[in-house]
Design an enzyme around this catalytic site. Structure first.
Site, PDB file in Angstrom:
ATOM      1  N   HIS A 115      61.105 141.511  -1.826  1.00  0.00           N
ATOM      2  CA  HIS A 115      60.353 140.866  -0.746  1.00  0.00           C
ATOM      3  C   HIS A 115      60.546 139.353  -0.855  1.00  0.00           C
ATOM      4  CE1 HIS A 115      57.242 140.592   2.296  1.00  0.00           C
ATOM      5  NE2 HIS A 115      56.714 139.602   1.585  1.00  0.00           N
ATOM      6  N   GLN A 179      68.692 133.785  -4.041  1.00  0.00           N
ATOM      7  CA  GLN A 179      68.019 134.212  -5.276  1.00  0.00           C
ATOM      8  C   GLN A 179      67.800 135.722  -5.300  1.00  0.00           C
ATOM      9  OE1 GLN A 179      67.746 132.104  -7.755  1.00  0.00           O
ATOM     10  NE2 GLN A 179      68.631 130.595  -6.344  1.00  0.00           N
TER      11      GLN A 179
END
Ligand code: GRF
Length: 208
Positions: A115, A179
Site C-alpha cells: 500500500h 520504493q
C-alpha cells in the site's frame, strides 16, 4: 503461520498496469527469492499485468465480476482457481477488490499486500492524494499481511518517503512506487523463506 515454513507456489493478483508484478518477476529471475510466481490472476481481462505475465510464460487467469450474481460466487470461483493451481500464498499487487472472508480464511497470514502510504495512515483509495492534502511531511510504502479489514493487517516492512512542498499526487506516487519495487521483493523473500512470525499483531523477522 509456522516458523520456518517455506512457501513455493505464489499467485500474484493485479488489476492494472502491473509494475509491482514486473519487479517481482525480475526479483524472481535474479533469485532474490526462491518461491515461484505460478499464476497471475486479474479481475480485469484487459489488465496490462496479464500481458506482462504471458510475456514471462506465467499462467494467467481472469474472471469478470459482472459474470457472477454476487461477491461470494465470484470469490468461490477464485478459490477454485487457486486450488486448481495448488497455490500456497497470494501476493496482491494493485488488486482493486477486497477479498472475501472465504479467501482470507483459507489463506490466513498467507496473503501479502502493498500500500502506498505509511499505514495506518491513509488506508483505502488515493493514499498519495490524501497524504498531500493532509500535509504530512513523510509518507511511504507498507507491505502487510491481509486480514478481513481494508489495509489493516500486520505490517511486515515500511519505507518512508519525504513529501516535498511542490509534490503533486503524481510526483509523490512515482517516488513511492520506486520504493515499493524495492521492498516488495524483500518482503516476499522474508515471508516465503519462513523468516516471519506474528505475535499478537506484531510481525517478527527471525534470523535463521
Ligand atoms: C501500487 O501503488 C500499490 O501500492 C497499490 O496499487 C498500485 C499498483 O501499481 N496497491 P502497479 O499495478 O503495481 O504498477
Amino acid at each position: 503461520m509456522n516458523k520456518n515454513e517455506t512457501i513455493n507456489k505464489l499467485a500474484v493478483f493485479a488489476s492494472g498496469r502491473g509494475s509491482n508484478l514486473k519487479s517481482l518477476i525480475e526479483a524472481q529471475k535474479n533469485e532474490q527469492f526462491k518461491a515461484k510466481i505460478e499464476l497471475v490472476f486479474s479481475d480485469n481481462i484487459n489488465a496490462k499485468a496479464l500481458s506482462i505475465a504471458k510475456e514471462n510464460n506465467i499462467f494467467t487467469e481472469s474472471l469478470d465480476r459482472k459474470n457472477f450474481d454476487n461477491k461470494e460466487d465470484f470469490n468461490k470461483a477464485i478459490l477454485d482457481i487457486l486450488n486448481r493451481y495448488k497455490i500456497e500464498a497470494i501476493v496482491l499487487a494493485g488488486y482493486m477488490r477486497i477479498l472475501s472472508p472465504i479467501i482470507v480464511n483459507q489463506y490466513k497470514y498467507k496473503i501479502l499486500n502493498i500500500h502506498p502510504s505509511l499505514l495506518p495512515s491513509f488506508p483505502g483509495l488515493d493514499p498519495q492524494k490524501k497524504a498531500i492534502e493532509y500535509g504530512v511531511k513523510v509518507s511511504g510504502a507498507t507491505v502487510h499481511f491481509v486480514d478481513e479489514g481494508v489495509d489493516s493487517g500486520p505490517i511486515i516492512i515500511q519505507m518512508p518517503v519525504p513529501v516535498l512542498d511542490n509534490d503533486t499526487e503524481n510526483t509523490l506516487s512515482k517516488r513511492i512506487l520506486e520504493q515499493e519495487h524495492i521492498i516488495y521483493p524483500k518482503a516476499v523473500d522474508l515471508f516465503t523463506s519462513g523468516k516471519l512470525t506474528i505475535k499478537d499483531r506484531v510481525v517478527i523477522i527471525n534470523n535463521i
